[in-house]
Design a protein around this motif. Structure first.
Motif, mmCIF file in Angstrom:
data_model
loop_
_atom_site.group_PDB
_atom_site.id
_atom_site.type_symbol
_atom_site.label_atom_id
_atom_site.label_comp_id
_atom_site.label_asym_id
_atom_site.label_seq_id
_atom_site.Cartn_x
_atom_site.Cartn_y
_atom_site.Cartn_z
ATOM 1 N N TRP A 52 -2.315 31.845 19.424
ATOM 2 C CA TRP A 52 -2.820 31.742 20.759
ATOM 3 C C TRP A 52 -1.920 31.694 21.926
ATOM 4 C CZ3 TRP A 52 -8.078 31.628 20.536
ATOM 5 C CH2 TRP A 52 -8.665 31.491 19.311
ATOM 6 N N ILE A 53 -2.087 32.066 23.047
ATOM 7 C CA ILE A 53 -1.539 31.918 24.252
ATOM 8 C C ILE A 53 -2.427 31.235 25.472
ATOM 9 C CG2 ILE A 53 -0.198 32.957 26.037
ATOM 10 C CD1 ILE A 53 0.291 35.580 24.309
ATOM 11 N N ALA A 54 -1.518 29.902 25.796
ATOM 12 C CA ALA A 54 -2.371 29.199 26.802
ATOM 13 C C ALA A 54 -1.535 29.529 28.108
ATOM 14 C CB ALA A 54 -2.187 27.848 26.672
ATOM 15 N N TYR A 55 -2.292 29.535 29.151
ATOM 16 C CA TYR A 55 -1.813 30.008 30.386
ATOM 17 C C TYR A 55 -2.609 29.240 31.852
ATOM 18 C CZ TYR A 55 -5.423 33.381 30.321
ATOM 19 O OH TYR A 55 -6.985 34.000 30.295
ATOM 20 N N PRO A 56 -2.090 29.094 32.848
ATOM 21 C CA PRO A 56 -2.776 28.386 34.016
ATOM 22 C C PRO A 56 -3.638 29.730 34.457
ATOM 23 C CG PRO A 56 -0.508 28.019 34.100
ATOM 24 C CD PRO A 56 -0.771 29.090 33.184
ATOM 25 N N SER A 77 1.489 20.988 21.369
ATOM 26 C CA SER A 77 1.913 19.971 20.671
ATOM 27 C C SER A 77 2.470 20.434 19.299
ATOM 28 C CB SER A 77 0.958 18.951 20.370
ATOM 29 O OG SER A 77 -0.245 19.600 19.900
ATOM 30 N N PRO A 78 3.151 19.883 18.513
ATOM 31 C CA PRO A 78 3.635 20.507 17.075
ATOM 32 C C PRO A 78 2.317 20.936 16.139
ATOM 33 C CG PRO A 78 5.019 18.957 17.727
ATOM 34 C CD PRO A 78 4.069 18.835 18.821
ATOM 35 N N ASP A 79 1.361 20.052 16.344
ATOM 36 C CA ASP A 79 0.253 20.160 15.457
ATOM 37 C C ASP A 79 -0.787 21.193 15.996
ATOM 38 O OD1 ASP A 79 -1.008 18.874 17.568
ATOM 39 O OD2 ASP A 79 -1.290 17.080 16.390
ATOM 40 N N GLY A 80 -0.544 21.625 17.125
ATOM 41 C CA GLY A 80 -1.489 22.813 17.648
ATOM 42 C C GLY A 80 -2.776 22.038 18.253
ATOM 43 N N ASP A 81 -2.800 20.957 18.500
ATOM 44 C CA ASP A 81 -4.123 20.251 18.723
ATOM 45 C C ASP A 81 -4.269 19.942 20.362
ATOM 46 O OD1 ASP A 81 -5.137 20.238 16.253
ATOM 47 O OD2 ASP A 81 -4.690 18.446 15.600
ATOM 48 N N SER A 82 -3.156 20.106 20.946
ATOM 49 C CA SER A 82 -3.371 19.821 22.456
ATOM 50 C C SER A 82 -2.148 20.600 23.128
ATOM 51 C CB SER A 82 -3.120 18.417 22.499
ATOM 52 O OG SER A 82 -1.864 17.922 22.034
ATOM 53 N N LEU A 83 -2.238 20.412 24.462
ATOM 54 C CA LEU A 83 -1.404 21.197 25.341
ATOM 55 C C LEU A 83 -0.679 20.173 26.256
ATOM 56 C CD1 LEU A 83 -3.283 24.353 26.550
ATOM 57 C CD2 LEU A 83 -0.862 24.416 25.365
ATOM 58 N N HIS A 84 0.470 20.260 26.426
ATOM 59 C CA HIS A 84 0.994 19.433 27.458
ATOM 60 C C HIS A 84 1.557 19.976 28.571
ATOM 61 C CE1 HIS A 84 1.638 16.789 23.793
ATOM 62 N NE2 HIS A 84 1.905 15.819 24.562
ATOM 63 N N PRO A 128 10.047 22.092 23.804
ATOM 64 C CA PRO A 128 9.113 22.463 22.866
ATOM 65 C C PRO A 128 8.597 21.698 21.827
ATOM 66 C CG PRO A 128 11.284 23.907 22.991
ATOM 67 C CD PRO A 128 11.553 22.696 23.841
ATOM 68 N N ASP A 129 9.102 20.541 21.608
ATOM 69 C CA ASP A 129 8.344 19.647 20.789
ATOM 70 C C ASP A 129 7.664 18.856 21.557
ATOM 71 O OD1 ASP A 129 10.184 18.110 21.979
ATOM 72 O OD2 ASP A 129 11.341 17.672 20.155
ATOM 73 N N ALA A 130 7.309 18.873 22.724
ATOM 74 C CA ALA A 130 6.406 18.202 23.559
ATOM 75 C C ALA A 130 6.924 16.672 23.864
ATOM 76 C CB ALA A 130 5.001 18.307 23.248
ATOM 77 N N ARG A 131 8.074 16.426 23.550
ATOM 78 C CA ARG A 131 8.706 14.937 23.476
ATOM 79 C C ARG A 131 9.361 14.820 24.924
ATOM 80 N NH1 ARG A 131 12.039 13.735 18.289
ATOM 81 N NH2 ARG A 131 11.975 11.829 19.362
ATOM 82 N N TYR A 132 10.037 15.495 25.515
ATOM 83 C CA TYR A 132 10.884 15.368 26.353
ATOM 84 C C TYR A 132 10.528 16.206 27.862
ATOM 85 C CZ TYR A 132 13.513 13.409 22.654
ATOM 86 O OH TYR A 132 13.980 12.811 21.535
ATOM 87 N N VAL A 133 10.927 15.685 29.044
ATOM 88 C CA VAL A 133 10.823 16.449 30.097
ATOM 89 C C VAL A 133 12.156 16.337 31.007
ATOM 90 C CG1 VAL A 133 8.448 16.238 30.499
ATOM 91 C CG2 VAL A 133 9.936 14.712 31.806
ATOM 92 N N TYR A 134 12.572 17.422 31.696
ATOM 93 C CA TYR A 134 13.535 17.073 32.729
ATOM 94 C C TYR A 134 12.985 17.226 33.882
ATOM 95 C CZ TYR A 134 14.297 22.082 33.303
ATOM 96 O OH TYR A 134 14.293 23.683 33.643
#
Length: 700
Positions: A206-210, A246-253, A292-298
């Protein structure tokens, strides 16, 4: 006493005072402050009368010191430490031509760490390239008619997605041994893809996009092999970009860029459930990325004037881990595949100051190819150019004579604020500039007298900080100040008081900014509501404004050219985008001295010129204007165009012989010459920045 002590410690910590282990200093400061308060009248007798009170206060202060010290340590512990990153050069070449350093241009490292995919200029267009980490020549992946950008690797490291013609999202397979494309790119989406990135699911399906969803902006998900897309979130007018799964593919950050520089990280369920706000912070620009692991931001923590920005690494739930700076001309383009890794771009770029005759002739270079020069304005006699440059790593302002003789500096006593640009008065004796040491702190609009170096505060609450356009005669400048919850636009001569031109409600959205221009006692501005736009003209000091044009589509909104009076005050030109239009036209309106429309407005299509344009500057005789434009034909370079008001005359690309992009220019008062600067890329490189020390500190 406790509140006084807390405020003292908090302010001291904020401004870098070192309180740890300095209790004697704190006690002295506290007792001194209390004594000053008690002895405010300066009378010895009064101090004597209050001796007992002072003694009680001193005892209370000493009893409070342990709590103050503990609070100091607690506050200091909350501050993220400053870390020194470790750098690894991944690839670079003197011939590598990248965009000027900006965090919005992605560089993607394959999850297996073997390949780098990036976008680069070549033959006046953008293409996707792939280069091996082990070395060797880069491989061009795309070579179509339109420009391609934003390469993103699939988790399998044998395929990339990118934004191409349309612009739509495409995918193409990559040979894991040679890096060459396998087959032709395949179109995935059938609607336009935003420039704010897209994300590939962990299983690569899957590909998610604005995307635009009705009259809103939202997130959509489409099968990576192509097919029907579905909406998983509908926002308002704020884009939620830089998405990752998210790593489990259930959500987007994703990062939602909000009003007043308030941004948030959202977690959006794939099943379309209610999104969750994980963190919110204040910051400038959209320079934010999620790991990529949805844990951090800069994100940007501060922007000291004239210095590289200070970046901050944080968890997605808002906990700051570390702050760091990057070398000059280096900017992050995203996280790397490894934990605690950033991928950055280092671009060695210069833009020398050049002089070009409007009516044809050779271009002359006035400055060396060593810095990024920005022409700001000519002097009234047209003999010198006021421009910004760098010397020994410091931003300075100079006057360059047209004849090539010795230049002289115009020193500003304080740094300029953020991206604002100083304005030179026509007599060259004054400079108007927004002063501020850090772009995250409130700015101040000041006026400098060049002759005696005196400064005057114009307003401590300026608005409309992009620039300060002079009025028709060139001796009066217009500025915006916030007063009583409104934006006041005022006009002033450097040697006289200001006058109120018009007051507006504070802007509440991206389409609400009025973008006014002033000519004498007339002001023109735009308002856009829903799908309709309107151009207004009003007389200074009068509440009533005339709506001279109303059309379906956008008129002079942010990202377009706002309204500009012609030098003779007869015409107003403003950018206009019809509904679903891919290009920007010029809306031309003739206006009388009392602010009434004289004739029917007309649309001037800038063809065969650029698709999008800005920075309109009129010729002195009001028969045409110059613009900066891009997007014509297949080129992505930005050029200066001469546009005649005669619809039978085609636009002329004045910088056709310059192979580089032009980002700023200034027309001389007599209309004979242009001062401009164009990019000269002297080489670029990609770097891995290791911030694992900050993540290690998190786990301790």
């Amino acid at each position: 006493m406790w509140e006084f002590g807390r405020a003292l410690v908090e302010n001291s910590v904020l401004y870098g005072a070192q309180f740890s282990g300095a209790l004697s200093f704190l006690a002295g400061a506290l007792v001194g402050a209390l004594a000053a308060l008690v002895c405010l009248g300066g009378l010895v007798l009064e101090c004597a009368r209050r001796e007992k009170t002072l003694a009680r206060l001193l005892v209370a202060a000493l009893l409070t010191l342990p709590a103050l010290a503990a609070l100091s340590l607690e506050l200091r512990a909350q501050e993220p430490p400053t870390v020194e990153p470790q750098y690894t050069r991944l690839f670079g070449a003197d011939s590598l031509r990248l965009f000027p350093v900006t965090p919005s241009r992605p560089v993607s490292v394959s999850p297996d760490g073997r390949w780098i995919a990036y976008e680069s200029f070549d033959n006046e267009r953008i293409d996707i390239w792939v280069v091996s980490m082990a070395g060797g020549a880069p491989v061009r992946i795309t070579n179509g008619r339109d420009s391609e950008d934003r390469p993103t690797w699939f988790p399998s490291s044998d395929r990339i997605a990118f934004r191409g013609s349309g612009p739509f999202i495409y995918t193409v397979a990559i040979d894991p041994h040679s890096g060459h494309p396998v087959g032709s790119p395949r179109q995935v989406t059938i609607e336009r893809a935003s420039a704010h990135g897209f994300a590939i699911s962990p299983d690569g399906k899957w590909i998610a996009y604005p995307a635009v969803v009705g009259d809103r902006l939202g997130l959509r998900v489409v099968p990576a092999a192509g097919g029907a897309a579905r909406t998983v979130w509908e926002g308002e007018r704020s884009i939620c970009g830089s998405a990752v799964w998210s790593p489990d593919g259930d959500s987007l950050h994703c990062v939602k860029w909000g009003k007043a520089d308030r941004h948030s990280v959202l977690r959006v369920p794939i099943d379309g459930g209610e999104p969750e706000t994980l963190s919110t912070w204040s910051g400038s620009g959209r320079s934010t990325s999620i790991s990529p692991d949805a844990r951090y931001v800069y994100r940007k923590a501060a922007e000291p004037s004239g210095k590289p920005p200070i970046w901050e690494l944080a968890t997605v739930d808002g906990r700051a881990l570390a702050r760091f700076t990057l070398p000059e001309n280096m900017a992050p383009s995203g996280f790397g595949p490894g934990e605690g890794e950033l991928i950055t771009v280092l671009t060695n770029i210069a833009a020398p100051l050049r002089i070009l005759p409007v009516n044809g002739g050779p271009t002359r270079q006035l400055t060396e190819t060593r810095a990024y020069d920005v022409p700001l304005r000519w002097t009234s006699g047209g003999r010198e150019v006021f421009f910004q440059t760098e010397l020994n790593g410091q931003r300075v302002y100079m006057l360059a004579p047209l004849d090539g003789s010795a230049m002289r500096q115009v020193p500003l006593p304080e740094p300029k604020w953020g991206k604002s640009m100083p304005q030179l008065s026509g007599d060259t004796r004054h400079v108007l500039w927004v002063a501020g040491k850090d772009a995250s702190l409130p700015p101040v609009l000041k006026l400098l007298s060049v002759e005696d170096n005196r400064t005057e505060v114009i307003t401590e609450s300026p608005c409309g900080l992009g620039g300060f356009r002079p009025t028709g005669d060139g001796e009066e400048y217009v500025y915006c100040t916030e007063r009583d919850g409104r934006n006041e636009y005022r006009a002033s001569r450097v040697d006289g008081p200001s006058r109120l031109v018009r007051s507006f409600p504070k802007s509440t959205g991206p389409w609400a900014a009025p973008s006014p221009d002033v000519h004498g006692d007339r002001i023109t501005y735009v308002e856009n509501t829903g799908q309709d736009g309107a151009l207004y003209v009003a007389l200074a000091g009068q509440e009533e404004a005339r709506r001279v044009v109303a059309r379906e589509g956008r008129i002079g909104t942010r990202g377009m050219q706002g309204p500009v009076w012609s030098p003779d005050g007869r015409l107003v030109v403003v950018g206009y985008a019809a509904p679903d239009a891919d290009d920007l036209a010029a809306l031309i309106v003739e206006v009388s001295n009392d602010g009434e429309r004289v004739a029917e407005p007309r649309i001037l299509d800038i063809e065969p010129g650029p698709d999008w344009w800005w920075d309109l500057q009129w010729l002195p005789d009001s028969r045409g204007f110059l613009i900066l434009g891009m997007g014509s034909d297949t080129t992505v370079d930005t050029d200066i165009w001469l546009v005649s008001l005669d619809p039978n005359d085609d636009p002329v690309k004045l910088t056709a012989d310059d192979p580089s992009s032009v980002w700023s220019f200034a027309l001389s008062p007599n209309g004979r010459h242009i001062a401009y600067s164009s990019d000269v890329v002297l080489g670029s490189s990609f770097w891995r920045v290791d911030l694992s020390d900050a993540l290690g500190a998190e786990g301790r």
